[in-house]
Structure formats: structure tokens, C-alpha cells
Scaffold this motif. Sequence first.
Motif, PDB file in Angstrom:
ATOM      1  N   ALA A 179      -5.084  -3.866  14.638  1.00 58.28           N
ATOM      2  CA  ALA A 179      -5.802  -3.198  15.380  1.00 58.28           C
ATOM      3  C   ALA A 179      -5.412  -2.502  16.798  1.00 58.28           C
ATOM      4  N   SER A 207      -3.420   0.126   5.567  1.00 59.18           N
ATOM      5  CA  SER A 207      -4.561   0.001   4.640  1.00 59.18           C
ATOM      6  C   SER A 207      -5.998   0.195   5.804  1.00 59.18           C
ATOM      7  N   LYS A 208      -6.925   0.699   5.651  1.00 57.32           N
ATOM      8  CA  LYS A 208      -7.840   0.925   6.577  1.00 57.32           C
ATOM      9  C   LYS A 208      -8.052  -0.587   7.228  1.00 57.32           C
ATOM     10  N   ARG A 209      -8.367  -1.619   6.269  1.00 59.95           N
ATOM     11  CA  ARG A 209      -8.503  -2.926   6.832  1.00 59.95           C
ATOM     12  C   ARG A 209      -7.540  -3.413   7.782  1.00 59.95           C
ATOM     13  N   GLU A 234       4.859   3.711   9.969  1.00 55.30           N
ATOM     14  CA  GLU A 234       4.912   4.373   8.490  1.00 55.30           C
ATOM     15  C   GLU A 234       6.110   4.862   8.420  1.00 55.30           C
ATOM     16  N   ARG A 278      -5.368  -1.488   9.721  1.00 62.18           N
ATOM     17  CA  ARG A 278      -5.663  -0.977  10.890  1.00 62.18           C
ATOM     18  C   ARG A 278      -6.644  -1.411  11.760  1.00 62.18           C
ATOM     19  N   GLU A 279      -7.656  -1.757  11.245  1.00 67.78           N
ATOM     20  CA  GLU A 279      -8.775  -1.964  11.927  1.00 67.78           C
ATOM     21  C   GLU A 279      -8.983  -3.669  12.276  1.00 67.78           C
ATOM     22  N   LYS A 280      -7.872  -4.434  11.726  1.00 68.32           N
ATOM     23  CA  LYS A 280      -7.996  -5.878  12.027  1.00 68.32           C
ATOM     24  C   LYS A 280      -6.820  -6.178  12.407  1.00 68.32           C
ATOM     25  N   LYS A 299       1.910   2.905   3.531  1.00 68.77           N
ATOM     26  CA  LYS A 299       0.902   3.157   4.415  1.00 68.77           C
ATOM     27  C   LYS A 299      -0.212   1.892   4.784  1.00 68.77           C
ATOM     28  N   ASN A 308       0.810  -1.226  -0.094  1.00 68.16           N
ATOM     29  CA  ASN A 308       0.121   0.007   0.029  1.00 68.16           C
ATOM     30  C   ASN A 308       0.979   1.203  -0.057  1.00 68.16           C
TER      31      ASN A 308
END
Length: 514
Positions: free
Chosen positions: A491, A482-484, A502, A486-488, A480, A477
Motif C-alpha cells: 500500500a 493484485s488488488k489485495r 510492473e 496493492r491495498e495491503k 501484475k 499474478n
Amino acid sequence: MDIHAFSDPVAAYGDRRLPEPARPAGYAALITDFDLSVPLPATLSAIAERHRVYEQGSWRIFGPRYAPDPTLEGHLVFALKNEGLDLCVLKRLFDKASRRDLEAMISAKPGSAYMRRIWFLFEWLTGERLDLDDAPPVGAYADVVDTDQQYAAEAKTSTRHRVRNNLPGDREFCPLVRRTPAIDAFRSMKLDEKARKITGAVSNSVLARAAAFLLLKDSRSSYAIEGEAPSHSRIQRWGKAIGQAGQYPLDAEELLRLQRIVMGDARFVRLGFRDEGGFVGDHAPDTRIPLPVHISARHDDLESLVGGLIAFNARHGGGLDPIIAAAVLAFGFVYIHPFADGNGRIHRYLIHHVLAERSFSPRGMAFPISSVIFDRMDDYRHVLESYSERLLPVIEWRPTEKMNVDVLNETADFYRYFDATPHVTFLYECVQRTIEHDLPEEVAFLERYDRFRAAIGKEIEMPDSTIDLLFNFLRQNGGKLSKRAREKEFAALRPHELARVEALYSEAFSAPEE
């Protein structure tokens, strides 16, 4: 003996147009006058009316002052002086020419270096002895291969002919390579020294990992070239064989061992040397008639041809530049195509074998040649076809009941003696890329990765496998998470830790190397 071909200028020679009307000379005239069935030399010569020498397309045009006498001697000497040795043409010429004419020609000029070279080449190529006394012990010895024109091996003297035999093979297998500015420039680069300098400046752990990765990359690419996607275990097994290149003597049993490793599950493939014809190409969709782009050597000739390959590697190739020796051996093998399957991968293995055996590649390191070839498939095909396209027109064949090919004429000389110049140039280009780009880039990547992993370990406690996963997410990515991610998977990282991860990645992989 007079040569009657081309008393007048012509605009075309077979399917080759000349740049201007001219009289073909040297090998072109001999091929026509003696009706020789041979692959045409890549470049032919002709005599034009204007006083200049130039090359255009597949022709080298000479002015009238270069015109040879219209005799066997005239065109032979012209060929040796201006075109170098084409052993296939010479072998077929000597099979047809009158022995008495040759003996008279040679004995008339016993001091001529060209006559002594022709005399030696006749007896060396045919295995027959002309009715001539040994050359008198006066005058300098002459090199059989003119090293200003072609690359040669270490010389052995022939007192009978007063020549130094510096041919890089024996009569069973002796391709030649023209001396070119491009190949000379590659040789002057000392690429083997560059490779040792790179590896010598790297830690053993990084070097071992780089070697393992490049080995696996080469193995995978060698299958990909053949359009195959085998299991990981099969790729690893072939990679292990490549890693052992140069450790075992090259002989028939070694080639058979390599084929067994390459093929793996051989229930539907016949292992061993072919006992029938072979070709590379397709079948007509309606009739299944073979549509060859290359026809392999006759199976009846495999014993002598493979024996010639093995002898070249063991005895003759040693005096040659390692890249030249590797290209001659490997491309000679793939043209002969001794197996029903596995030829391409063993052909590329033989490059590794020679480079390792001659200590060109650093110890324990296999350059990812197949990876470069896979990236340059169009160039690779062009190099293979540079000879196959000239070979096909002189092979007489018929389809068999199994829709294979049955070769009807004598073709062994076509595989013994060919011009390997484009093959050497291509291999040098591939090796240059692996040494100047692939190897240092892989080393640099591993060193940067180690810095990134060490920096993460100092600030955040996590297992190496988790750092690997983190790195892969960042790499995929653009640095960076990814949102996925960061959340999984990550987390648990706090916001300031995410920013720091980063930043560490950017420091390791975005900053230029010193």
C-alpha cells in the motif's frame, strides 16, 4: 547334438504371436529344446519362408538362407552372430548341456572365433574348466562381446581361449546393453560438454544458487516418486547426501549409510540388508495374499549380488560410457532390491554417484534426474516393467505367514544378467532434458531475477526480503500486482511506482534472452 525343436513353422511361441508362421531359432530354439527356465529375451528370432529380414513386435524374422543347422552348434552360432550375448540364457544352457558335446564341438573347430568365445563363456559363467588344451597360439584374438551388437568395457586377454574379455562386469553381475541408433545418437551429443559449457558461462554466485535449487528439487522429487511428503529437514538431509555423491567409495557400508539417511526415523523399519524375501506390489484385499509386480532377489543371494554391483562400479564400469554405467548399476540395484525400504531413492542416488565419480556432471552440480522421472512416471514404470514382466513368470514362490514371498527356485542369474538397453535409453532421455532444458532454464531465471532485484533496488529502497515478496506476488499474478497486494503489503507504493515495478518485471521476465 541335434536340436529337435521347431522342425515346422509355428504361429506362436508361448504367449508371443509371430508376425507370420516361422521356425524360432537361436536362443528361442535353445530355450525350448533344453527346457530352460529363464526370462525370455525382449526380442526373439525366427526363420520364415520369404527372403527378407525385418523386425515386428518382439520378433526379428529372417529369410531361409539364415537358417542355422538344427544342432547345438548351429543355434549357438546363430545366436552369437545375430542376437548378441544373453548371459542368462547361456549360463542356464551351459548348466544343462553335455560337457562332452561342448568339448567335441569346440575341439573340432579350434580356429573358429565363435567356438573360442563359447569356450570362454562356458568357463567364465560356470567357473568350471572344460577338458581342453589351451588354444594354439595362432590366429587373431576374438572379442567376447561383439561391439557392433553390444557395448563393452576395456578388454583383458585370455591366452587360454585366445579371446579378449571385454565383458563389462564379472560373473556376479554383468548386465549388457544392445547397441542401438538411439543410444549412439545420444552418445554423439556429448551432453557432458554441453553441461560444462553452460555452467562455465555463469557467475559463481548464480551457479551456486542454481546447484542448490536443483539439488533440493531432485531430493524432493525422489521422495515424491515413492508417494512420500517428508519434512523439509528430511528432504534437505537427503539433498545433502546427493550433493556428496561420488565423494565416497561405493561399498556395503556406504549403501547402509545411505539407507539410514533415507529412512530417517527408522523405528518401524528394519534397517540393513534383507534377511527374508521381498517384492514390489500390493496384497489382495480379502486374503492379503501378495500380488507382486516385481519379486526381489532372494536374501540368500544378496551378498554375491551386492558384491557384484560394487565390483562393477569399482573395476568394470569404468570402460563404459558414464550414462550406460549409471543405468546398469542403478537399475541393477533396484531389481535386486536389497533393503526392506529405501531402495528406490538409493537407486536414483546411484545415478548421481556414477555421473559425479566419472566427472560427467559439472563439479558441485547434481542434475535433477528424479524431477524428470517424476514428470515421466508412466515411462519410468514402463522401463522398470520391461524386465520385471519377463522375470515374474520364471520365479516360483509361495506366500509366507507374514504375507511376504518365499522364492523356491534359483533366481540369482536373473538379476546378474539382464538386458539394460531400455534403461540406458530412458536415462539418456532424462539427462538430456536436465542439461538442455532444466539447467539453462534455472540459470536464466536466476539471472533475470537478479536483474529485476537490482533494478528495483536502484529506484525504490526496500529490503531484499520485501523484494522477494514483491516478486512472488508479480509472478503469481502474471506480472501484475493484485488488488489485495496493492491495498495491503504494498500500500505504501505510489501509483507511478506501482506502474514502474510492473514494467521492470516485464522487462526482466517477458523480453526474450539474447
